[in-house]
Design a protein around this motif. Structure first.
Motif, PDB file in Angstrom:
ATOM      1  N   GLY A  53      47.890  54.929  26.737  1.00 34.23           N
ATOM      2  CA  GLY A  53      47.761  56.211  27.440  1.00 34.23           C
ATOM      3  C   GLY A  53      46.490  56.933  27.038  1.00 34.23           C
ATOM      4  N   ALA A  54      46.168  56.905  25.748  1.00 36.74           N
ATOM      5  CA  ALA A  54      44.942  57.546  25.278  1.00 36.74           C
ATOM      6  C   ALA A  54      43.706  56.839  25.826  1.00 36.74           C
ATOM      7  CB  ALA A  54      44.909  57.567  23.755  1.00 36.74           C
ATOM      8  N   ALA A  55      43.749  55.516  25.899  1.00 32.48           N
ATOM      9  CA  ALA A  55      42.615  54.768  26.446  1.00 32.48           C
ATOM     10  C   ALA A  55      42.384  55.137  27.908  1.00 32.48           C
ATOM     11  CB  ALA A  55      42.847  53.267  26.298  1.00 32.48           C
ATOM     12  N   ASP A  56      43.466  55.247  28.666  1.00 30.03           N
ATOM     13  CA  ASP A  56      43.354  55.646  30.066  1.00 30.03           C
ATOM     14  C   ASP A  56      42.762  57.054  30.177  1.00 30.03           C
ATOM     15  OD1 ASP A  56      43.630  55.828  32.856  1.00 30.03           O
ATOM     16  OD2 ASP A  56      45.756  56.341  32.723  1.00 30.03           O
ATOM     17  N   GLY A  57      43.302  57.987  29.411  1.00 31.15           N
ATOM     18  CA  GLY A  57      42.793  59.357  29.454  1.00 31.15           C
ATOM     19  C   GLY A  57      41.336  59.447  29.045  1.00 31.15           C
ATOM     20  N   TYR A  58      40.971  58.737  27.980  1.00 32.07           N
ATOM     21  CA  TYR A  58      39.578  58.736  27.526  1.00 32.07           C
ATOM     22  C   TYR A  58      38.661  58.178  28.612  1.00 32.07           C
ATOM     23  CZ  TYR A  58      35.387  57.418  24.956  1.00 32.07           C
ATOM     24  OH  TYR A  58      34.081  57.264  24.545  1.00 32.07           O
ATOM     25  N   ALA A  59      39.044  57.039  29.187  1.00 31.49           N
ATOM     26  CA  ALA A  59      38.196  56.412  30.207  1.00 31.49           C
ATOM     27  C   ALA A  59      38.007  57.326  31.410  1.00 31.49           C
ATOM     28  CB  ALA A  59      38.805  55.080  30.641  1.00 31.49           C
ATOM     29  N   ALA A  81      53.217  50.253  31.386  1.00 29.06           N
ATOM     30  CA  ALA A  81      53.284  51.353  32.355  1.00 29.06           C
ATOM     31  C   ALA A  81      51.963  52.122  32.390  1.00 29.06           C
ATOM     32  CB  ALA A  81      54.444  52.294  32.029  1.00 29.06           C
ATOM     33  N   ASN A  82      51.411  52.412  31.224  1.00 30.51           N
ATOM     34  CA  ASN A  82      50.124  53.127  31.179  1.00 30.51           C
ATOM     35  C   ASN A  82      48.998  52.267  31.729  1.00 30.51           C
ATOM     36  OD1 ASN A  82      51.159  55.490  30.072  1.00 30.51           O
ATOM     37  ND2 ASN A  82      50.973  54.700  28.003  1.00 30.51           N
ATOM     38  N   LEU A  83      49.023  50.968  31.437  1.00 25.45           N
ATOM     39  CA  LEU A  83      47.975  50.086  31.944  1.00 25.45           C
ATOM     40  C   LEU A  83      48.085  49.903  33.453  1.00 25.45           C
ATOM     41  CD1 LEU A  83      47.824  47.504  29.044  1.00 25.45           C
ATOM     42  CD2 LEU A  83      46.265  49.416  29.507  1.00 25.45           C
ATOM     43  N   HIS A  84      49.301  49.946  33.968  1.00 24.14           N
ATOM     44  CA  HIS A  84      49.490  49.924  35.425  1.00 24.14           C
ATOM     45  C   HIS A  84      48.819  51.160  36.047  1.00 24.14           C
ATOM     46  CE1 HIS A  84      51.446  49.807  39.365  1.00 24.14           C
ATOM     47  NE2 HIS A  84      51.684  51.090  39.170  1.00 24.14           N
ATOM     48  N   ASN A  85      49.113  52.326  35.485  1.00 25.03           N
ATOM     49  CA  ASN A  85      48.513  53.564  35.996  1.00 25.03           C
ATOM     50  C   ASN A  85      46.995  53.529  35.877  1.00 25.03           C
ATOM     51  OD1 ASN A  85      51.078  54.481  36.512  1.00 25.03           O
ATOM     52  ND2 ASN A  85      51.208  55.731  34.664  1.00 25.03           N
ATOM     53  N   ALA A  86      46.494  53.001  34.766  1.00 28.45           N
ATOM     54  CA  ALA A  86      45.049  52.919  34.561  1.00 28.45           C
ATOM     55  C   ALA A  86      44.395  52.006  35.595  1.00 28.45           C
ATOM     56  CB  ALA A  86      44.757  52.418  33.148  1.00 28.45           C
ATOM     57  N   ARG A  87      45.029  50.890  35.875  1.00 29.82           N
ATOM     58  CA  ARG A  87      44.447  49.982  36.867  1.00 29.82           C
ATOM     59  C   ARG A  87      44.432  50.626  38.238  1.00 29.82           C
ATOM     60  NH1 ARG A  87      45.688  44.131  39.192  1.00 29.82           N
ATOM     61  NH2 ARG A  87      43.673  43.910  40.207  1.00 29.82           N
ATOM     62  N   ALA A  89      44.217  53.705  38.915  1.00 27.80           N
ATOM     63  CA  ALA A  89      43.196  54.757  38.903  1.00 27.80           C
ATOM     64  C   ALA A  89      41.791  54.195  38.697  1.00 27.80           C
ATOM     65  CB  ALA A  89      43.506  55.773  37.808  1.00 27.80           C
ATOM     66  N   ARG A  90      41.693  52.893  38.519  1.00 28.55           N
ATOM     67  CA  ARG A  90      40.422  52.211  38.249  1.00 28.55           C
ATOM     68  C   ARG A  90      39.757  52.705  36.959  1.00 28.55           C
ATOM     69  NH1 ARG A  90      40.755  52.222  43.852  1.00 28.55           N
ATOM     70  NH2 ARG A  90      40.489  50.175  44.812  1.00 28.55           N
ATOM     71  N   SER A  91      40.583  53.017  35.978  1.00 30.57           N
ATOM     72  CA  SER A  91      40.055  53.408  34.663  1.00 30.57           C
ATOM     73  C   SER A  91      39.486  52.175  33.972  1.00 30.57           C
ATOM     74  CB  SER A  91      41.166  53.998  33.793  1.00 30.57           C
ATOM     75  OG  SER A  91      41.715  55.143  34.385  1.00 30.57           O
ATOM     76  N   PRO A  92      38.273  52.258  33.464  1.00 29.58           N
ATOM     77  CA  PRO A  92      37.673  51.092  32.813  1.00 29.58           C
ATOM     78  C   PRO A  92      38.196  50.914  31.376  1.00 29.58           C
ATOM     79  CG  PRO A  92      36.122  52.916  32.823  1.00 29.58           C
ATOM     80  CD  PRO A  92      37.343  53.381  33.572  1.00 29.58           C
ATOM     81  N   ILE A  93      39.081  49.945  31.200  1.00 32.18           N
ATOM     82  CA  ILE A  93      39.657  49.655  29.886  1.00 32.18           C
ATOM     83  C   ILE A  93      39.539  48.167  29.604  1.00 32.18           C
ATOM     84  CG2 ILE A  93      41.712  49.729  28.423  1.00 32.18           C
ATOM     85  CD1 ILE A  93      42.767  51.999  30.176  1.00 32.18           C
ATOM     86  N   VAL A  94      39.083  47.841  28.419  1.00 30.24           N
ATOM     87  CA  VAL A  94      39.076  46.463  27.947  1.00 30.24           C
ATOM     88  C   VAL A  94      40.201  46.343  26.929  1.00 30.24           C
ATOM     89  CG1 VAL A  94      37.776  44.676  26.726  1.00 30.24           C
ATOM     90  CG2 VAL A  94      36.594  46.218  28.313  1.00 30.24           C
ATOM     91  N   ALA A 124      42.251  43.688  35.999  1.00 25.55           N
ATOM     92  CA  ALA A 124      41.290  43.302  37.023  1.00 25.55           C
ATOM     93  C   ALA A 124      40.625  41.982  36.646  1.00 25.55           C
ATOM     94  CB  ALA A 124      40.231  44.391  37.186  1.00 25.55           C
ATOM     95  N   TRP A 125      40.670  41.644  35.383  1.00 25.94           N
ATOM     96  CA  TRP A 125      40.025  40.439  34.854  1.00 25.94           C
ATOM     97  C   TRP A 125      40.843  39.992  33.660  1.00 25.94           C
ATOM     98  CZ3 TRP A 125      37.992  39.081  30.151  1.00 25.94           C
ATOM     99  CH2 TRP A 125      37.114  38.005  30.109  1.00 25.94           C
ATOM    100  N   LEU A 126      40.971  38.700  33.456  1.00 21.75           N
ATOM    101  CA  LEU A 126      41.797  38.184  32.368  1.00 21.75           C
ATOM    102  C   LEU A 126      41.229  36.877  31.857  1.00 21.75           C
ATOM    103  CD1 LEU A 126      44.551  38.248  30.807  1.00 21.75           C
ATOM    104  CD2 LEU A 126      45.512  37.015  32.740  1.00 21.75           C
TER     105      LEU A 126
END
Length: 147
Positions: A53-59, A81-87, A89-94, A124-126
């Protein structure tokens, strides 16, 4: 330099400045590399949901990639769940997810899981890194895909 350190150096060179972590024993080489390499802040969480969740918010706020370090498949699953929301929203997270050592996988330990199966719907990439020599290139590809 080991694979973990080359990955951290690649992330920093690609503009990733923070790693939100909930590591376990399989990720200790990466944790040690975070201490050795300048330019990457490490934020420790007691639960993967907080880290993702913090990674999503930061991004979203910084408009640049964040990273996470998660403990094996169950740790990744705790943040889905947070990574689903981030994807969405197109939040850039590695996301960096630890895995059991190859010689340990045959024992089907309690935390053994299908990391790729968990990660695919929220990624988006794996890529599952297989060698220390290739991991830096994998990190560069992950940053490019996150943008």
């Amino acid at each position: 330099m080991n694979g973990a350190e080359s990955l951290v150096r690649t992330l920093v060179a690609g503009g990733v400045e923070v790693c939100f972590t909930n590591p376990g024993t399989s990720e200790m080489h990466f944790v040690a590399a975070l201490d050795r390499v300048e330019g990457m802040a490490c934020v420790l969480f007691l639960f993967e949901g907080g880290a993702t969740g913090a990674a999503d918010g930061y991004a979203r706020m910084a408009d640049k990639p964040a990273s996470t370090l998660l403990h094996l498949g169950p740790g990744l699953a705790n943040g889905l769940a947070n990574l689903h929301n981030a994807r969405r929203a197109r939040s850039p997270i590695v996301n960096i997810v630890g895995e059991h050592a190859t010689y340990h996988r045959i024992h089907d330990a309690p935390l053994t899981s299908d990391i790729e199966g968990f990660a695919r719907p929220v990624s988006a990439w794996l890529r599952m890194g297989t060698t220390a020599e290739a991991i830096a290139a994998d990190g560069a590809d992950a940053i490019a895909a996150a943008r």
